[in-house]
Design a protein around this motif. Structure first.
Motif, short mmCIF file in Angstrom:
data_model
loop_
_atom_site.label_atom_id
_atom_site.label_comp_id
_atom_site.label_asym_id
_atom_site.label_seq_id
_atom_site.Cartn_x
_atom_site.Cartn_y
_atom_site.Cartn_z
N ARG A 97 33.58 -2.08 -20.21
CA ARG A 97 33.62 -1.76 -21.64
C ARG A 97 33.70 -0.26 -21.90
N TYR A 98 33.28 0.56 -20.92
CA TYR A 98 33.19 2.01 -21.14
C TYR A 98 33.78 2.76 -19.95
N PRO A 99 35.09 2.63 -19.72
CA PRO A 99 35.70 3.32 -18.57
C PRO A 99 35.64 4.83 -18.70
N ASN A 100 35.10 5.47 -17.67
CA ASN A 100 34.93 6.94 -17.65
C ASN A 100 34.15 7.44 -18.86
N LYS A 101 33.28 6.60 -19.38
CA LYS A 101 32.43 6.98 -20.50
C LYS A 101 30.96 6.69 -20.21
N ILE A 102 30.64 6.54 -18.92
CA ILE A 102 29.25 6.40 -18.48
C ILE A 102 29.02 7.43 -17.38
N ILE A 103 28.09 8.34 -17.60
CA ILE A 103 27.75 9.35 -16.60
C ILE A 103 26.37 9.04 -16.03
N ASN A 104 26.29 9.01 -14.71
CA ASN A 104 25.02 8.73 -14.03
C ASN A 104 24.60 9.95 -13.23
N ILE A 105 23.28 10.14 -13.10
CA ILE A 105 22.76 11.14 -12.18
C ILE A 105 22.16 10.41 -10.98
N HIS A 106 22.68 10.71 -9.81
CA HIS A 106 22.13 10.12 -8.59
C HIS A 106 21.37 11.18 -7.83
N HIS A 107 20.18 10.85 -7.36
CA HIS A 107 19.28 11.82 -6.77
C HIS A 107 19.52 12.00 -5.27
N SER A 108 20.80 12.24 -4.95
CA SER A 108 21.16 12.70 -3.61
C SER A 108 22.51 13.39 -3.68
N PHE A 109 22.84 14.11 -2.62
CA PHE A 109 24.13 14.79 -2.55
C PHE A 109 25.14 13.80 -1.99
N LEU A 110 25.73 13.02 -2.90
CA LEU A 110 26.67 11.98 -2.47
C LEU A 110 27.83 12.60 -1.69
N PRO A 111 28.37 11.85 -0.71
CA PRO A 111 28.14 10.43 -0.43
C PRO A 111 26.93 10.11 0.46
N ALA A 112 26.06 11.08 0.71
CA ALA A 112 24.87 10.78 1.51
C ALA A 112 23.85 9.99 0.70
N PHE A 113 23.24 9.03 1.33
CA PHE A 113 22.11 8.29 0.78
C PHE A 113 22.45 7.60 -0.55
N ILE A 114 23.50 6.81 -0.52
CA ILE A 114 23.84 5.97 -1.66
C ILE A 114 22.74 4.93 -1.87
N GLY A 115 22.50 4.55 -3.13
CA GLY A 115 21.56 3.47 -3.42
C GLY A 115 20.14 3.95 -3.61
N ALA A 116 19.21 3.07 -3.30
CA ALA A 116 17.80 3.30 -3.62
C ALA A 116 17.10 4.21 -2.60
N ARG A 117 16.01 4.84 -3.04
CA ARG A 117 15.09 5.61 -2.23
C ARG A 117 15.78 6.72 -1.41
N PRO A 118 16.65 7.52 -2.02
CA PRO A 118 17.35 8.55 -1.24
C PRO A 118 16.43 9.64 -0.71
N TYR A 119 15.37 9.99 -1.44
CA TYR A 119 14.48 11.05 -0.95
C TYR A 119 13.72 10.58 0.29
N GLU A 120 13.27 9.35 0.28
CA GLU A 120 12.58 8.81 1.45
C GLU A 120 13.52 8.77 2.65
N ARG A 121 14.76 8.38 2.41
CA ARG A 121 15.72 8.30 3.52
C ARG A 121 16.11 9.69 4.00
N ALA A 122 16.19 10.66 3.08
CA ALA A 122 16.49 12.04 3.48
C ALA A 122 15.36 12.60 4.34
N TYR A 123 14.12 12.30 3.96
CA TYR A 123 12.97 12.76 4.73
C TYR A 123 12.98 12.15 6.14
N GLU A 124 13.26 10.84 6.20
CA GLU A 124 13.30 10.17 7.51
C GLU A 124 14.39 10.75 8.40
N ARG A 125 15.48 11.18 7.77
CA ARG A 125 16.62 11.72 8.54
C ARG A 125 16.39 13.19 8.91
N GLY A 126 15.43 13.84 8.27
CA GLY A 126 15.15 15.23 8.59
C GLY A 126 16.20 16.20 8.09
#
Length: 286
Positions: free
Chosen positions: A185-214
């Protein structure tokens, strides 16, 4: 000569070819417009795509009508697509938020201080935490709880609130995955903020996964929402360095600063017509 009494922006996309800049500049000259800002980019001068953003002053409705006539002629001969916008028309946005408020508060503050050229039409949340905040900023607040069984009904309720009332949806740490129907319904009219430097750590819990990866850097990414999770065209990103001694809580604390700034910049650039989408990439004229 008539004084300039209005402003406009022109965005152009087409196959790169000789004469595009000259023809568009000529069309603006013929209606007495004065170019105040211009930026262009070609993906390949031989067989690529050409993009342009022009801001200009003009003499009013008649000039724009004449400019449209000239541009339609160019459109027929060059197969270009174009869009004229009025910079004095402020986009109406809806902010979606869940539990964390740092991105929401940054958008509210920047809008109140005229740093963000938008009007916030409403705040929608699947939690009832920010009704008082919305009242303090005189913004309508809509609490729409969501469960697995009520997701479709909830999105339909959201759509009824949004329909014909907003130009852009901003997911300010809204922790629900939108359905394909909602996104369509809203092509290119929805902006999201994802809390990782994509494409790294897509999806949930990116900070936890970043910490585990060092990792030695963390970041945040503002992007348009598409069917593929966290894979839409990227508008803006930023990073900060981290140390081996930083724990997950430290990463989250640093990350919140990046998230709110990256999202605000992306919304601002979208509102100022500085973002053009090509395939799954963006051209951002900043």
């Amino acid at each position: 000569m008539l004084e300039y009494n209005a402003q406009a922006r022109l965005l152009v996309s087409c196959k790169d070819q000789p004469g595009i800049v000259a023809n568009i500049s000529s069309a603006l000259y013929q209606v007495g417009a004065n170019i105040t800002e211009s930026a262009q980019f070609s993906t390949d001068p031989t067989d690529g795509m050409f993009f342009m953003r022009i801001a200009f002053d003009h003499h009013g409705l008649h000039a724009l009508t004449e400019l449209n006539r000239h541009l339609r002629g160019l459109q027929a001969s060059t197969k270009m697509t174009y869009r004229l916008t009025d910079p004095n028309h402020r986009l109406r946005i809806a902010i979606f938020v869940s539990r964390e408020d740092h991105c929401l508060m940054e958008l509210l503050w920047q809008q109140r201080t005229n740093m963000l050229p938008v009007d916030i039409a409403m705040i929608i949340s699947n939690h009832d935490l920010y009704e008082k905040t919305a009242q303090e900023f005189s913004i309508p607040f809509h609490y729409i709880p969501i469960t697995k069984d009520t997701k479709i009904d909830a999105e339909n309720a959201q759509h009824r609130l949004l329909e014909s009332r907003v130009d852009l949806i901003v997911l300010a740490r809204y922790m629900q995955i939108l359905s394909r129907q909602m996104i369509a319904r809203y092509p290119n009219k929805i902006i999201n903020i994802h809390h990782s430097f994509l494409p790294a750590f897509i999806g949930a819990r990116p900070y936890e996964r970043a910490y585990e990866r060092g990792v030695k850097i963390i970041g945040a990414t503002a992007h348009y929402v598409t069917d593929e999770l966290d894979a839409g065209p990227i508008i803006e990103q930023d990073i900060t360095r981290v140390k081996h001694s930083d724990d997950v809580a430290s990463l989250k604390k640093m990350g919140r600063l990046i998230e709110k700034n990256v999202l605000a910049r992306a919304v601002k650039w979208h509102a100022e017509d500085r973002v053009l989408v090509h395939n799954n990439k963006t051209i951002v004229f900043t």
